[in-house]
Design a protein around this motif. Structure first.
Motif, PDB file in Angstrom:
ATOM      1  N   SER A 260      32.546  27.394  31.007  1.00 31.58           N
ATOM      2  CA  SER A 260      33.905  27.074  31.450  1.00 31.58           C
ATOM      3  C   SER A 260      34.184  27.668  32.821  1.00 31.58           C
ATOM      4  O   SER A 260      34.802  27.028  33.672  1.00 31.58           O
ATOM      5  CB  SER A 260      34.931  27.602  30.448  1.00 31.58           C
ATOM      6  N   LYS A 261      33.720  28.891  33.040  1.00 27.93           N
ATOM      7  CA  LYS A 261      33.910  29.547  34.335  1.00 27.93           C
ATOM      8  C   LYS A 261      33.206  28.763  35.429  1.00 27.93           C
ATOM      9  O   LYS A 261      33.748  28.536  36.511  1.00 27.93           O
ATOM     10  CB  LYS A 261      33.382  30.981  34.268  1.00 27.93           C
ATOM     11  N   ILE A 262      31.985  28.317  35.139  1.00 25.04           N
ATOM     12  CA  ILE A 262      31.223  27.563  36.132  1.00 25.04           C
ATOM     13  C   ILE A 262      31.889  26.221  36.424  1.00 25.04           C
ATOM     14  O   ILE A 262      32.050  25.831  37.576  1.00 25.04           O
ATOM     15  CB  ILE A 262      29.771  27.358  35.654  1.00 25.04           C
ATOM     16  N   LEU A 263      32.302  25.511  35.376  1.00 31.19           N
ATOM     17  CA  LEU A 263      32.848  24.171  35.553  1.00 31.19           C
ATOM     18  C   LEU A 263      34.272  24.149  36.084  1.00 31.19           C
ATOM     19  O   LEU A 263      34.625  23.299  36.892  1.00 31.19           O
ATOM     20  CB  LEU A 263      32.790  23.399  34.227  1.00 31.19           C
ATOM     21  N   PHE A 264      35.090  25.081  35.614  1.00 32.07           N
ATOM     22  CA  PHE A 264      36.516  25.024  35.923  1.00 32.07           C
ATOM     23  C   PHE A 264      37.020  26.184  36.767  1.00 32.07           C
ATOM     24  O   PHE A 264      38.156  26.166  37.224  1.00 32.07           O
ATOM     25  CB  PHE A 264      37.338  24.937  34.634  1.00 32.07           C
TER      26      PHE A 264
END
Length: 110
Positions: A56-60
């Motif tokens: 989630s951190k990487i994508l958003f």
């Protein structure tokens, strides 16, 4: 180094990993309590929950617990602006106005 100062460093060193562990546990618990019943998905392990958080951190780009670097950059910019003379400040603003006025949405389709 006094004893009180050492406690501050220990707190700063231990706090982020403890927060990560707690948030991971919360994600795992919420997933396992809600999603199998609602969506019919499998339950997940602690490490899978941590993987979801990292993904989630990487994508958003979420999880902004503090302003950190953004706050630092704003303070530095305000300090630089305060050091400029009124004439220099106006020239700086004018240059940025000119740079920003030619943006994508402001272009004339001619």
């Amino acid at each position: 180094m006094n004893h009180k100062h050492k406690k501050g460093w220990i707190f700063l060193f231990l706090c982020p990993p403890l927060i990560l562990l707690a948030v991971t546990f919360i994600v795992m618990s919420l997933w396992n309590c809600l999603l199998p019943e609602i969506l019919g998905v499998k339950t997940i392990t602690f490490w899978q929950a941590m993987g979801i958080l990292v993904l989630s951190k990487i994508l958003f780009g979420g999880f902004h617990f503090g302003k950190g670097m953004k706050d630092f950059k704003e303070r530095k910019m305000r300090q630089r602006m305060a050091e400029l003379s009124p004439e220099e400040r106006e020239k700086f603003k004018e240059v940025w106005r000119n740079k920003c006025s030619g943006g994508f949405f402001n272009r004339n389709n001619g």
